[in-house]
Design a protein around this motif. Structure first.
Motif, PDB file in Angstrom:
ATOM      1  N   ALA A 169      30.719 -38.493  -5.264  1.00  0.00           N
ATOM      2  CA  ALA A 169      31.336 -37.184  -4.658  1.00  0.00           C
ATOM      3  C   ALA A 169      31.941 -36.703  -6.695  1.00  0.00           C
ATOM      4  N   THR A 170      32.119 -35.627  -7.152  1.00  0.00           N
ATOM      5  CA  THR A 170      32.841 -35.421  -8.093  1.00  0.00           C
ATOM      6  C   THR A 170      34.026 -34.347  -8.044  1.00  0.00           C
ATOM      7  N   ALA A 171      34.173 -34.222  -9.518  1.00  0.00           N
ATOM      8  CA  ALA A 171      35.906 -34.082  -9.557  1.00  0.00           C
ATOM      9  C   ALA A 171      36.024 -33.396 -11.155  1.00  0.00           C
ATOM     10  N   THR A 172      36.182 -32.456 -11.130  1.00  0.00           N
ATOM     11  CA  THR A 172      36.654 -31.484 -12.230  1.00  0.00           C
ATOM     12  C   THR A 172      37.762 -31.356 -13.056  1.00  0.00           C
ATOM     13  N   ASP A 173      38.915 -31.090 -13.836  1.00  0.00           N
ATOM     14  CA  ASP A 173      40.017 -30.892 -13.971  1.00  0.00           C
ATOM     15  C   ASP A 173      40.105 -29.521 -14.394  1.00  0.00           C
ATOM     16  N   ASN A 174      39.658 -28.619 -13.995  1.00  0.00           N
ATOM     17  CA  ASN A 174      39.783 -27.429 -13.542  1.00  0.00           C
ATOM     18  C   ASN A 174      40.090 -26.500 -12.712  1.00  0.00           C
ATOM     19  N   MET A 175      40.025 -25.313 -12.260  1.00  0.00           N
ATOM     20  CA  MET A 175      40.078 -24.702 -10.812  1.00  0.00           C
ATOM     21  C   MET A 175      39.305 -24.245 -10.485  1.00  0.00           C
ATOM     22  N   SER A 176      38.030 -23.835 -11.083  1.00  0.00           N
ATOM     23  CA  SER A 176      36.767 -22.972 -10.762  1.00  0.00           C
ATOM     24  C   SER A 176      35.956 -23.856 -10.466  1.00  0.00           C
ATOM     25  N   PHE A 177      35.727 -24.881 -10.617  1.00  0.00           N
ATOM     26  CA  PHE A 177      34.649 -26.666 -10.749  1.00  0.00           C
ATOM     27  C   PHE A 177      33.564 -25.972 -11.276  1.00  0.00           C
ATOM     28  N   GLU A 178      33.042 -24.227 -11.039  1.00  0.00           N
ATOM     29  CA  GLU A 178      31.512 -24.021 -11.501  1.00  0.00           C
ATOM     30  C   GLU A 178      31.950 -23.134 -12.982  1.00  0.00           C
ATOM     31  N   LEU A 179      31.031 -23.036 -13.170  1.00  0.00           N
ATOM     32  CA  LEU A 179      31.122 -21.760 -14.501  1.00  0.00           C
ATOM     33  C   LEU A 179      30.931 -20.169 -13.499  1.00  0.00           C
ATOM     34  N   LEU A 180      31.962 -19.275 -13.738  1.00  0.00           N
ATOM     35  CA  LEU A 180      32.904 -17.873 -13.382  1.00  0.00           C
ATOM     36  C   LEU A 180      33.240 -16.753 -14.381  1.00  0.00           C
ATOM     37  N   PRO A 181      31.631 -15.928 -14.603  1.00  0.00           N
ATOM     38  CA  PRO A 181      30.814 -15.216 -13.971  1.00  0.00           C
ATOM     39  C   PRO A 181      29.437 -16.701 -13.332  1.00  0.00           C
ATOM     40  N   SER A 182      28.736 -16.060 -13.022  1.00  0.00           N
ATOM     41  CA  SER A 182      27.990 -17.340 -12.063  1.00  0.00           C
ATOM     42  C   SER A 182      26.479 -17.446 -13.101  1.00  0.00           C
ATOM     43  N   SER A 183      26.044 -18.611 -13.614  1.00  0.00           N
ATOM     44  CA  SER A 183      24.557 -18.408 -13.933  1.00  0.00           C
ATOM     45  C   SER A 183      23.765 -17.349 -12.588  1.00  0.00           C
ATOM     46  N   VAL A 184      23.675 -17.516 -11.694  1.00  0.00           N
ATOM     47  CA  VAL A 184      22.951 -17.466 -10.596  1.00  0.00           C
ATOM     48  C   VAL A 184      23.648 -15.661  -9.970  1.00  0.00           C
ATOM     49  N   PRO A 185      23.814 -14.497 -10.117  1.00  0.00           N
ATOM     50  CA  PRO A 185      24.561 -13.718  -9.948  1.00  0.00           C
ATOM     51  C   PRO A 185      24.746 -13.522  -8.498  1.00  0.00           C
ATOM     52  N   GLU A 186      23.535 -13.628  -8.101  1.00  0.00           N
ATOM     53  CA  GLU A 186      22.796 -12.952  -6.574  1.00  0.00           C
ATOM     54  C   GLU A 186      23.683 -14.091  -5.376  1.00  0.00           C
ATOM     55  N   VAL A 187      24.531 -15.333  -6.122  1.00  0.00           N
ATOM     56  CA  VAL A 187      24.594 -16.459  -5.608  1.00  0.00           C
ATOM     57  C   VAL A 187      26.223 -16.460  -5.664  1.00  0.00           C
ATOM     58  N   VAL A 188      26.400 -16.311  -6.758  1.00  0.00           N
ATOM     59  CA  VAL A 188      27.928 -16.292  -7.280  1.00  0.00           C
ATOM     60  C   VAL A 188      28.899 -17.600  -7.705  1.00  0.00           C
ATOM     61  N   LEU A 189      28.548 -18.441  -6.406  1.00  0.00           N
ATOM     62  CA  LEU A 189      29.607 -20.193  -5.633  1.00  0.00           C
ATOM     63  C   LEU A 189      28.075 -21.525  -6.145  1.00  0.00           C
ATOM     64  N   PRO A 190      26.864 -21.098  -6.598  1.00  0.00           N
ATOM     65  CA  PRO A 190      25.815 -21.865  -7.126  1.00  0.00           C
ATOM     66  C   PRO A 190      26.072 -23.430  -6.280  1.00  0.00           C
ATOM     67  N   VAL A 191      27.007 -24.150  -7.381  1.00  0.00           N
ATOM     68  CA  VAL A 191      27.201 -25.406  -7.056  1.00  0.00           C
ATOM     69  C   VAL A 191      28.145 -25.362  -6.261  1.00  0.00           C
ATOM     70  N   HIS A 192      28.802 -24.529  -6.277  1.00  0.00           N
ATOM     71  CA  HIS A 192      29.577 -25.076  -4.530  1.00  0.00           C
ATOM     72  C   HIS A 192      28.405 -25.185  -3.030  1.00  0.00           C
ATOM     73  N   VAL A 193      27.772 -24.295  -2.892  1.00  0.00           N
ATOM     74  CA  VAL A 193      26.767 -24.145  -2.022  1.00  0.00           C
ATOM     75  C   VAL A 193      25.422 -25.650  -2.877  1.00  0.00           C
ATOM     76  N   LEU A 194      24.920 -25.988  -4.189  1.00  0.00           N
ATOM     77  CA  LEU A 194      24.320 -26.693  -3.809  1.00  0.00           C
ATOM     78  C   LEU A 194      25.695 -28.447  -3.633  1.00  0.00           C
ATOM     79  N   CYS A 195      26.188 -28.566  -4.488  1.00  0.00           N
ATOM     80  CA  CYS A 195      27.079 -29.795  -3.735  1.00  0.00           C
ATOM     81  C   CYS A 195      27.208 -29.919  -2.320  1.00  0.00           C
ATOM     82  N   LEU A 196      28.264 -29.069  -1.557  1.00  0.00           N
ATOM     83  CA  LEU A 196      29.058 -29.141  -0.827  1.00  0.00           C
ATOM     84  C   LEU A 196      27.789 -28.943   0.321  1.00  0.00           C
TER      85      LEU A 196
END
Length: 310
Positions: free
Chosen positions: A232-259
């Motif tokens: 498991a992993t956790a961060t000290d921010n609200m969004s967890f991942e970069l916003l805007p995303s490096s993968v614009p068409e997926v928007v939440l790529p890290v959420h998708v990849l992890c979860l």
């Protein structure tokens, strides 16, 4: 920018669907074996304890805008010094009642929190969630979240109190911090990533804490977690991942990849300042981590008060 084809290629590399059987709902937490828990206990040296949660109050990090309706906890009194019986010697009770999103402050995202292309982790249909909550992959399916923790202090590695807005925490950055700290991440560990962003919240700059872009995980960070066998992993921010995303068409790529693809729960709004300072003194970045979510049934996330013991 990263294309959908590049994203799908990475997703196939880290995919854990079926790894622990077709009915599995715990994902990478299966890597926390009894041997890993014993190792976690052995990492305690000084007995120092570090609470890692934000306080729960109306003065929390939420505005109701980022995720519509996600507000800060509303706590009021159910009763104030109400006598249990008549007479001067009778006891009296006071009680509280709380209305709150389960992801208002420090929390875990359950594997049911995000779906992609109609599916959640292990191919479970997204419509397994209905008005009664998550019938599959709910927070309680995670079971105990207790393991060895490893802090990767990216801000301190870069020589700053807080990483600049939009700083991408990539796979290579995580590997470099791990090497610089001489703190190898092992299978079953829980990795906490310090960007220093929580300093804004602690110092009273609530808008600065909430506003995007923030320093956060970039799209290829999940490959690092997969390679190390992170539970498991956790961060000290609200969004967890970069916003805007490096993968614009997926928007939440890290959420998708992890979860969704890895089946790895992820935490947000962890407070890592005191822990980071202590780890820097003796350069010991491992600890026992207890981070059990509140057992709200059928929940897509879990309030948590994590405690690191060094």
């Amino acid at each position: 920018m990263v294309t959908v084809d590049q994203f799908d290629e990475l997703a196939s590399k880290i995919d854990n669907w079926g790894r622990w059987g077709p009915d599995d709902e715990r994902g990478t937490l299966n890597l926390v074996t009894p041997e890993v828990v014993v190792k976690a206990a052995r990492s305690v040296v000084s007995g120092e304890t570090f609470p890692l949660a934000m306080g729960l109050s109306l003065d929390g990090p939420q505005t109701g805008a980022g995720v519509p309706g996600r507000i800060n906890p509303v706590r009021t009194m159910l009763g104030i010094n109400v006598p249990i019986a008549e007479g001067e010697h009778a006891a009296a009770w006071s009680d509280d009642v709380v209305y709150s999103p389960v992801q208002a402050a420090t929390h875990w995202d359950a594997l049911s929190h995000v779906s992609h292309r109609g599916l959640m982790y292990n191919g479970i249909p997204a419509d397994s969630i209905d008005s009664s909550g998550a019938t599959r992959l709910a927070m309680e399916a995670a079971g105990p979240i207790v393991s060895r923790g490893v802090l990767l202090d990216v801000a301190r590695y870069e020589g700053v109190d807080r990483l600049p807005p939009g700083y991408p925490v990539t796979r290579d950055v995580l590997a470099a911090v791990e090497q610089a700290q001489d703190s190898p991440v092992e299978e079953g560990d829980i990795v906490l990533i310090r960007t220093g962003q929580a300093r804004r919240f602690l110092e009273g700059d609530k808008n600065g804490y909430r506003n995007r872009p923030v320093p956060a995980l970039d799209w290829d960070a999940p490959l690092y977690f997969h390679e190390r066998g992170v539970a498991a992993t956790a961060t000290d921010n609200m969004s967890f991942e970069l916003l805007p995303s490096s993968v614009p068409e997926v928007v939440l790529p890290v959420h998708v990849l992890c979860l969704v693809r890895m089946g790895m729960v992820q935490g947000q709004n962890f407070v890592l300042e005191d822990l980071g300072a202590a780890c820097a003194v003796d350069r010991r970045y491992t600890f026992h981590l207890g981070a059990m979510p509140e057992p709200f049934l059928r929940s897509t996330g879990g309030m948590v008060h994590p405690v690191a013991v060094r």
